[in-house]
Design a protein around this motif. Structure first.
Motif, PDB file in Angstrom:
ATOM      1  N   LEU A 199     -15.198   5.939 -14.431  1.00  0.00           N
ATOM      2  CA  LEU A 199     -14.673   7.259 -14.744  1.00  0.00           C
ATOM      3  C   LEU A 199     -14.277   7.315 -16.207  1.00  0.00           C
ATOM      4  CD1 LEU A 199     -12.316   7.816 -11.663  1.00  0.00           C
ATOM      5  CD2 LEU A 199     -14.595   8.774 -12.003  1.00  0.00           C
ATOM      6  N   PRO A 200     -14.360   8.491 -16.835  1.00  0.00           N
ATOM      7  CA  PRO A 200     -13.815   8.632 -18.200  1.00  0.00           C
ATOM      8  C   PRO A 200     -12.344   8.247 -18.218  1.00  0.00           C
ATOM      9  CG  PRO A 200     -15.088  10.580 -17.557  1.00  0.00           C
ATOM     10  CD  PRO A 200     -14.958   9.738 -16.328  1.00  0.00           C
ATOM     11  N   ALA A 201     -11.861   7.850 -19.382  1.00  0.00           N
ATOM     12  CA  ALA A 201     -10.485   7.346 -19.486  1.00  0.00           C
ATOM     13  C   ALA A 201      -9.470   8.349 -18.965  1.00  0.00           C
ATOM     14  CB  ALA A 201     -10.183   6.984 -20.942  1.00  0.00           C
ATOM     15  N   TRP A 202      -9.645   9.636 -19.268  1.00  0.00           N
ATOM     16  CA  TRP A 202      -8.663  10.638 -18.837  1.00  0.00           C
ATOM     17  C   TRP A 202      -8.640  10.775 -17.323  1.00  0.00           C
ATOM     18  CZ3 TRP A 202     -10.128  15.014 -16.131  1.00  0.00           C
ATOM     19  CH2 TRP A 202     -11.496  15.325 -16.135  1.00  0.00           C
ATOM     20  N   ALA A 203      -9.806  10.677 -16.684  1.00  0.00           N
ATOM     21  CA  ALA A 203      -9.865  10.795 -15.228  1.00  0.00           C
ATOM     22  C   ALA A 203      -9.404   9.504 -14.556  1.00  0.00           C
ATOM     23  CB  ALA A 203     -11.284  11.141 -14.791  1.00  0.00           C
ATOM     24  N   ALA A 204      -9.695   8.351 -15.167  1.00  0.00           N
ATOM     25  CA  ALA A 204      -9.260   7.073 -14.594  1.00  0.00           C
ATOM     26  C   ALA A 204      -7.731   6.995 -14.534  1.00  0.00           C
ATOM     27  CB  ALA A 204      -9.829   5.909 -15.401  1.00  0.00           C
ATOM     28  N   LEU A 205      -7.044   7.518 -15.559  1.00  0.00           N
ATOM     29  CA  LEU A 205      -5.584   7.538 -15.550  1.00  0.00           C
ATOM     30  C   LEU A 205      -5.048   8.394 -14.403  1.00  0.00           C
ATOM     31  CD1 LEU A 205      -4.650   7.752 -19.340  1.00  0.00           C
ATOM     32  CD2 LEU A 205      -3.974   5.971 -17.734  1.00  0.00           C
ATOM     33  N   LEU A 206      -5.688   9.536 -14.179  1.00  0.00           N
ATOM     34  CA  LEU A 206      -5.261  10.390 -13.081  1.00  0.00           C
ATOM     35  C   LEU A 206      -5.498   9.710 -11.738  1.00  0.00           C
ATOM     36  CD1 LEU A 206      -6.580  13.847 -14.337  1.00  0.00           C
ATOM     37  CD2 LEU A 206      -4.256  12.963 -14.466  1.00  0.00           C
ATOM     38  N   GLN A 207      -6.621   8.999 -11.632  1.00  0.00           N
ATOM     39  CA  GLN A 207      -6.917   8.280 -10.389  1.00  0.00           C
ATOM     40  C   GLN A 207      -5.889   7.174 -10.147  1.00  0.00           C
ATOM     41  OE1 GLN A 207      -9.322   9.433  -8.564  1.00  0.00           O
ATOM     42  NE2 GLN A 207      -9.377   7.939  -6.923  1.00  0.00           N
ATOM     43  N   ASP A 208      -5.472   6.489 -11.213  1.00  0.00           N
ATOM     44  CA  ASP A 208      -4.440   5.455 -11.083  1.00  0.00           C
ATOM     45  C   ASP A 208      -3.121   6.064 -10.609  1.00  0.00           C
ATOM     46  OD1 ASP A 208      -6.192   3.486 -11.864  1.00  0.00           O
ATOM     47  OD2 ASP A 208      -5.509   3.435 -13.948  1.00  0.00           O
ATOM     48  N   ALA A 209      -2.757   7.216 -11.176  1.00  0.00           N
ATOM     49  CA  ALA A 209      -1.513   7.871 -10.763  1.00  0.00           C
ATOM     50  C   ALA A 209      -1.579   8.267  -9.298  1.00  0.00           C
ATOM     51  CB  ALA A 209      -1.259   9.097 -11.640  1.00  0.00           C
ATOM     52  N   ALA A 210      -2.735   8.755  -8.848  1.00  0.00           N
ATOM     53  CA  ALA A 210      -2.888   9.132  -7.446  1.00  0.00           C
ATOM     54  C   ALA A 210      -2.763   7.917  -6.537  1.00  0.00           C
ATOM     55  CB  ALA A 210      -4.238   9.812  -7.235  1.00  0.00           C
ATOM     56  N   ARG A 211      -3.325   6.790  -6.952  1.00  0.00           N
ATOM     57  CA  ARG A 211      -3.244   5.568  -6.145  1.00  0.00           C
ATOM     58  C   ARG A 211      -1.790   5.102  -6.014  1.00  0.00           C
ATOM     59  NH1 ARG A 211      -2.476   0.790  -7.791  1.00  0.00           N
ATOM     60  NH2 ARG A 211      -3.040   1.327  -9.939  1.00  0.00           N
ATOM     61  N   ILE A 212      -1.045   5.103  -7.130  1.00  0.00           N
ATOM     62  CA  ILE A 212       0.357   4.686  -7.091  1.00  0.00           C
ATOM     63  C   ILE A 212       1.161   5.620  -6.204  1.00  0.00           C
ATOM     64  CG2 ILE A 212       2.438   4.390  -8.489  1.00  0.00           C
ATOM     65  CD1 ILE A 212       0.621   3.560 -10.810  1.00  0.00           C
ATOM     66  N   TYR A 213       0.912   6.916  -6.322  1.00  0.00           N
ATOM     67  CA  TYR A 213       1.632   7.900  -5.513  1.00  0.00           C
ATOM     68  C   TYR A 213       1.357   7.687  -4.029  1.00  0.00           C
ATOM     69  CZ  TYR A 213       3.257  12.461  -3.867  1.00  0.00           C
ATOM     70  OH  TYR A 213       3.920  13.458  -3.210  1.00  0.00           O
ATOM     71  N   THR A 214       0.095   7.440  -3.683  1.00  0.00           N
ATOM     72  CA  THR A 214      -0.262   7.213  -2.279  1.00  0.00           C
ATOM     73  C   THR A 214       0.403   5.947  -1.751  1.00  0.00           C
ATOM     74  OG1 THR A 214      -2.387   8.328  -2.619  1.00  0.00           O
ATOM     75  CG2 THR A 214      -2.183   6.934  -0.668  1.00  0.00           C
ATOM     76  N   ASP A 215       0.433   4.895  -2.571  1.00  0.00           N
ATOM     77  CA  ASP A 215       1.101   3.654  -2.154  1.00  0.00           C
ATOM     78  C   ASP A 215       2.585   3.892  -1.890  1.00  0.00           C
ATOM     79  OD1 ASP A 215      -1.279   2.312  -2.370  1.00  0.00           O
ATOM     80  OD2 ASP A 215      -0.854   1.440  -4.332  1.00  0.00           O
ATOM     81  N   LEU A 216       3.223   4.716  -2.725  1.00  0.00           N
ATOM     82  CA  LEU A 216       4.649   4.984  -2.556  1.00  0.00           C
ATOM     83  C   LEU A 216       4.938   5.747  -1.263  1.00  0.00           C
ATOM     84  CD1 LEU A 216       5.600   6.004  -6.199  1.00  0.00           C
ATOM     85  CD2 LEU A 216       6.294   3.927  -5.014  1.00  0.00           C
ATOM     86  N   GLN A 217       3.979   6.538  -0.805  1.00  0.00           N
ATOM     87  CA  GLN A 217       4.178   7.303   0.413  1.00  0.00           C
ATOM     88  C   GLN A 217       4.052   6.452   1.668  1.00  0.00           C
ATOM     89  OE1 GLN A 217       5.225  10.496  -0.100  1.00  0.00           O
ATOM     90  NE2 GLN A 217       5.041   9.784  -2.210  1.00  0.00           N
ATOM     91  N   GLY A 218       3.558   5.217   1.513  1.00  0.00           N
ATOM     92  CA  GLY A 218       3.429   4.329   2.663  1.00  0.00           C
ATOM     93  C   GLY A 218       2.289   4.691   3.587  1.00  0.00           C
ATOM     94  N   TYR A 219       1.258   5.387   3.061  1.00  0.00           N
ATOM     95  CA  TYR A 219       0.145   5.781   3.906  1.00  0.00           C
ATOM     96  C   TYR A 219      -0.830   4.632   4.169  1.00  0.00           C
ATOM     97  CZ  TYR A 219       1.594  10.599   2.960  1.00  0.00           C
ATOM     98  OH  TYR A 219       2.309  11.758   2.882  1.00  0.00           O
ATOM     99  N   ILE A 220      -0.782   3.600   3.326  1.00  0.00           N
ATOM    100  CA  ILE A 220      -1.764   2.519   3.400  1.00  0.00           C
ATOM    101  C   ILE A 220      -1.074   1.250   3.878  1.00  0.00           C
ATOM    102  CG2 ILE A 220      -3.357   1.093   2.059  1.00  0.00           C
ATOM    103  CD1 ILE A 220      -3.752   3.509   0.226  1.00  0.00           C
ATOM    104  N   ARG A 221      -1.670   0.576   4.864  1.00  0.00           N
ATOM    105  CA  ARG A 221      -1.106  -0.668   5.377  1.00  0.00           C
ATOM    106  C   ARG A 221      -1.727  -1.843   4.636  1.00  0.00           C
ATOM    107  NH1 ARG A 221      -1.243  -1.072  11.774  1.00  0.00           N
ATOM    108  NH2 ARG A 221      -0.523  -3.138  11.118  1.00  0.00           N
ATOM    109  N   PRO A 222      -0.934  -2.591   3.869  1.00  0.00           N
ATOM    110  CA  PRO A 222      -1.491  -3.691   3.080  1.00  0.00           C
ATOM    111  C   PRO A 222      -1.974  -4.859   3.922  1.00  0.00           C
ATOM    112  CG  PRO A 222       0.898  -3.660   2.910  1.00  0.00           C
ATOM    113  CD  PRO A 222       0.511  -2.424   3.653  1.00  0.00           C
ATOM    114  N   ASP A 223      -1.583  -4.911   5.209  1.00  0.00           N
ATOM    115  CA  ASP A 223      -1.978  -6.041   6.048  1.00  0.00           C
ATOM    116  C   ASP A 223      -3.347  -5.851   6.684  1.00  0.00           C
ATOM    117  OD1 ASP A 223      -0.776  -3.913   7.436  1.00  0.00           O
ATOM    118  OD2 ASP A 223      -0.466  -5.154   9.212  1.00  0.00           O
ATOM    119  N   LEU A 224      -4.007  -4.731   6.401  1.00  0.00           N
ATOM    120  CA  LEU A 224      -5.324  -4.462   6.972  1.00  0.00           C
ATOM    121  C   LEU A 224      -6.370  -4.400   5.870  1.00  0.00           C
ATOM    122  CD1 LEU A 224      -4.513  -1.642   9.562  1.00  0.00           C
ATOM    123  CD2 LEU A 224      -4.942  -4.058  10.030  1.00  0.00           C
TER     124      LEU A 224
END
Length: 272
Positions: A199-224
């Motif tokens: 992804l272009p740098a500007w879009a990659a940063l937004l994708q990183d922010a979305a990933r961190i936000y999703t992790d904070l919500q607890g939607y993803i189980r790290p044990d799977l």
């Protein structure tokens, strides 16, 4: 916190800190612990009880004159990022000017399959369809030369990291909101990928922010594994969130590309 970590922010200066409620102080301290950042609280009046109790429980410096404050800020100041790091360095006006140009998204990919059709909800709560293809606003075909302008609009007008990343992916690929929840990232178990490899740098940063936000919500189980936990699906959007993404797309003055015309089925010739 997602924006703080993604953009590498290490220091916040909070003005009029004597007006902060106890609940907001809890949020600030949670952000401080999770992101490991510094806070400078500027108190311009009698500190409330919640702030006094907080300062009694955490290590801090009490600065009561301009010279001490200058020395403190000069000591902890870190050089900011270069101005070309973020494509959205210059903000764009909001609400949108009436004469602001519209950009047309790339053609909608055929896969993954979904159910086209987007409805956004205006601020008055009245369902409002995206501009009709029969009578569209003046649209300019979106090219890489316009990505900086779109990035500036996303940064200024879309606060939710997941929605901002979704609009960015739509800008680059043309995916519909009904396709976003089905997009996959490559994993060892599921090597198929629906998103661009780089992804272009500007879009990659937004994708990183979305990933961190999703992790904070607890939607993803790290044990799977990723294909079972949902970590390979960057946009796990509900139906109302898809509406919000469509509304954010419209707010950034982006319009979906017209669907290609389909040829009518020609009657088969009968063999004699």
């Amino acid at each position: 916190m997602a924006w703080t970590q993604t953009l590498g922010i290490g220091h916040y200066i909070v003005c009029r800190a004597h007006r902060i409620t106890g609940r907001h102080l809890e949020h600030l301290m949670a952000l401080r612990e999770h992101a490991r950042i510094r806070f400078t609280l500027i108190v311009s009046g009698p500190p409330p009880t919640a702030l006094t109790e907080l300062l009694g429980a955490v290590a801090h410096h009490n600065l009561d004159n301009p010279e001490a404050a200058h020395r403190h800020l000069h000591t902890i100041h870190q050089p900011g990022p270069p101005s070309d790091r973020y494509a959205w360095w210059q903000p764009t006006p909001f609400p949108n000017p009436h004469d602001e140009p519209w950009y047309q998204l790339p053609p909608r990919p055929r896969h993954p399959r979904g159910h086209p059709g987007e409805i956004t909800t205006s601020t008055r709560g009245t369902p409002t369809r995206l501009p009709s293809h029969d009578n569209p606003p003046p649209a300019i075909t979106l090219t890489s030369a316009h990505h900086d302008v779109v990035a500036q609009r996303i940064h200024t007008r879309v606060a939710n990291p997941v929605y901002a990343a979704a609009v960015a992916i739509r800008t680059l690929t043309g995916y519909g909101t009904d396709q976003l929840p089905q997009l996959l990232l490559p994993t060892p178990a599921e090597p198929r990928a629906d998103l661009p490899a780089q992804l272009p740098a500007w879009a990659a940063l937004l994708q990183d922010a979305a990933r961190i936000y999703t992790d904070l919500q607890g939607y993803i189980r790290p044990d799977l594994p990723a294909h079972l936990s949902g970590a390979n699906r960057p946009f796990q959007l509900t139906s109302w969130e898809r509406n919000d993404v469509a509304h954010a797309t419209e707010t950034c003055r982006l319009i979906t590309a017209p669907a290609p015309a389909t040829r009518p089925n020609s009657p088969r010739r009968q063999r004699r």
